[in-house]
Design a protein around this motif. Structure first.
Motif: not given
Length: 119
Positions: A35-49
Motif C-alpha cells: 500500500w501507498s501512504v495515501t491508501t493507508t491514511y485513507t483506511v485509517i480515517k475510515k477506521c476512525i470514523s
C-alpha cells in the motif's frame, strides 16, 4: 457494522504491533500489502470514523478500539445469520464437507462443546 478487508488489515497491524503512529502503520502496510501512504491514511480515517481506531496526538498515534475477538465474534454472527439461518451445526457441516478436518481440530471442537455444556 460492515468492516471491509482493508480495515481489517489496518486493525491486524495495530493488534499485532500497536499502538503505532500513522506513519509507522503506513510503513508496515507498505511492507505487508504494498500500500501507498495515501491508501493507508485513507483506511485509517475510515477506521476512525467507524470508531474502530482512536487517533491520539501528538504523533497521530493509532490505537484499536475493538479487539480481534470482538471482530471475530461479530463477523461470525453475521456469517451465521446471513448464510446458515443462525444454525451453528449447519455452518460446521458446511465447513466439514468442504475442508479436511484434522484429528486435532475434531478434539478441539469436542472440548469446546464439553466446556459449553459444563456451563
Amino acid at each position: 457494522m460492515k468492516i471491509f478487508e482493508s480495515e481489517l488489515r489496518i486493525l491486524d497491524i495495530l493488534w499485532r504491533f500497536g499502538p503505532l503512529s500513522a506513519s509507522e502503520t503506513a510503513k508496515r502496510a507498505e511492507a505487508e500489502y504494498g500500500w501507498s501512504v495515501t491508501t493507508t491514511y485513507t483506511v485509517i480515517k475510515k477506521c476512525i470514523s467507524k470508531k474502530l481506531v482512536r487517533r491520539e496526538d501528538p504523533g497521530f498515534l493509532c490505537q484499536p478500539l475493538v479487539t480481534r475477538h470482538q471482530v471475530q465474534a461479530d463477523e461470525a454472527q453475521t456469517l451465521l445469520g446471513r448464510l446458515f439461518n443462525g444454525k451453528i451445526d449447519c455452518l460446521v457441516a458446511s465447513l466439514a464437507s468442504e475442508n479436511s478436518i484434522t484429528a486435532d481440530e475434531i478434539e478441539n471442537l469436542k472440548k469446546i462443546i464439553e466446556d459449553y455444556e459444563a456451563k
